[in-house]
Design an enzyme around this catalytic site. Structure first.
Site: not given
Ligand SMILES: [Zn+2]
Length: 306
Positions: A2, A118, A138, A179, A289
């Site tokens: 999320p 769960h 998880r 940055r 990812r």
């Protein structure tokens, strides 16, 4: 996992479902769910008994429920008023702080509804009405009782998110351009801007026509503003759709999935046509990812930072 819109949907559900109610029973079924509560599961449960939930707040992907002072259970609703009047007294009071992790769910459900497979923590309330259940397949998420009702000290380092009223746009633009990193990596840095994860970073970069590997020091002020505006637009739209339930684990407090997945332009759409230029969407590995881009709308910079 999320992201901000999904967590905000949950916060709103908690505001509707548990604020103003007195906790009168806490059962911890898996110690890992409260591992951030240093004193352990029994202390976690004892610390919450008799306390009224006064507020439901969020910063980035953290949620917290403000708690009435311990022993003030009889004060009940007066404590709610006092907490509201005392807003701004940073550091005072305590909260139940939560993070959904990869798969956490906070459900507000009738007490007689069957336990979820769960189910990790159950909260009962003095009115005998709907329970609050923390469900987490998880177990990367977790709950803890922490000090601070307005902004728990343990998350004070997290930057405001782009949908927050106190988000400082000029500060963000300056800090981003100072940055020395890649643009998407900066968007995912919770000390710079919070609540933006992989899905909405890819969507915002596509909307702003910026490549994720653009070195931040080459991003103009106008581009930084465009990116922030894109992030706000996509997250506001996602919020209106109840969030994105990409992996089927995110649901609202009523157990409802979000509908924004069907509105995603690039995330999870490898090989499909870009809605602006019809080029096939590309997926590349990024920080363990994926990053999804349109190779035409988001040209790769000559000098890239990953
Ligand atoms: Zn395109």
């Amino acid at each position: 996992m999320p992201e901000l819109p999904e967590v905000e949907v949950v916060r709103r559900g908690l505001e509707r479902g548990v604020v103003g109610r007195v906790i009168d029973g806490v059962e911890v079924y898996h110690p890992r769910a409260v591992r951030r509560h240093a004193a352990g599961p029994d202390d976690f449960a004892a610390a919450l008994l008799g306390r009224t939930v006064t507020t439901a707040s969020r910063r980035g992907k953290y949620l917290w429920l403000g708690l009435s002072p311990q022993g003030a259970e009889a004060a009940g609703l007066e404590a709610v008023g006092a907490a509201a009047a005392g807003a701004g007294a940073a550091g005072a009071g305590e909260s139940l702080l939560g993070h959904l992790g990869m798969s956490g769910q906070l459900l507000v459900v009738p007490p007689d509804s069957p336990d979820q497979v769960h189910l990790r923590v159950r909260f009962r309330f003095g009115d005998g009405g709907r329970e609050l259940r923390f469900v987490d397949q998880r177990t990367f998420g977790g709950l803890a009782v922490v000090s601070g009702a307005d902004l728990p000290a343990s998350i004070a380092h997290i930057a405001p998110d782009p949908l927050a009223a106190d988000f400082d746009v000029e500060h963000f633009v300056d800090a981003l351009r100072r940055r020395r990193t890649g643009l998407k990596r900066a968007l995912l840095d919770q000390t710079l801007i919070s609540g933006v994860g992989n899905i909405y970073a890819d969507e915002a970069l596509w909307a702003a026509r910026l490549h994720y590997a653009r070195p931040t020091e080459t991003v103009s002020r106008a581009e930084a503003h465009r990116l922030l505006e894109a992030a706000r637009t996509v997250m506001t739209a996602a919020l209106a759709a109840g969030g994105t339930s990409f992996d089927r684990l995110y649901v609202s407090t009523e157990g409802v999935s979000g509908l924004f997945e069907r509105s995603l332009e690039v995330y999870g759409r490898e090989g499909e046509q870009c809605s602006r230029c019809a080029a096939p969407i590309r997926r590349e590995a990024f920080m363990n990812r994926s990053s999804y881009t349109c190779p035409v709308c988001q040209p790769r910079p000559r000098r890239a930072r990953w």
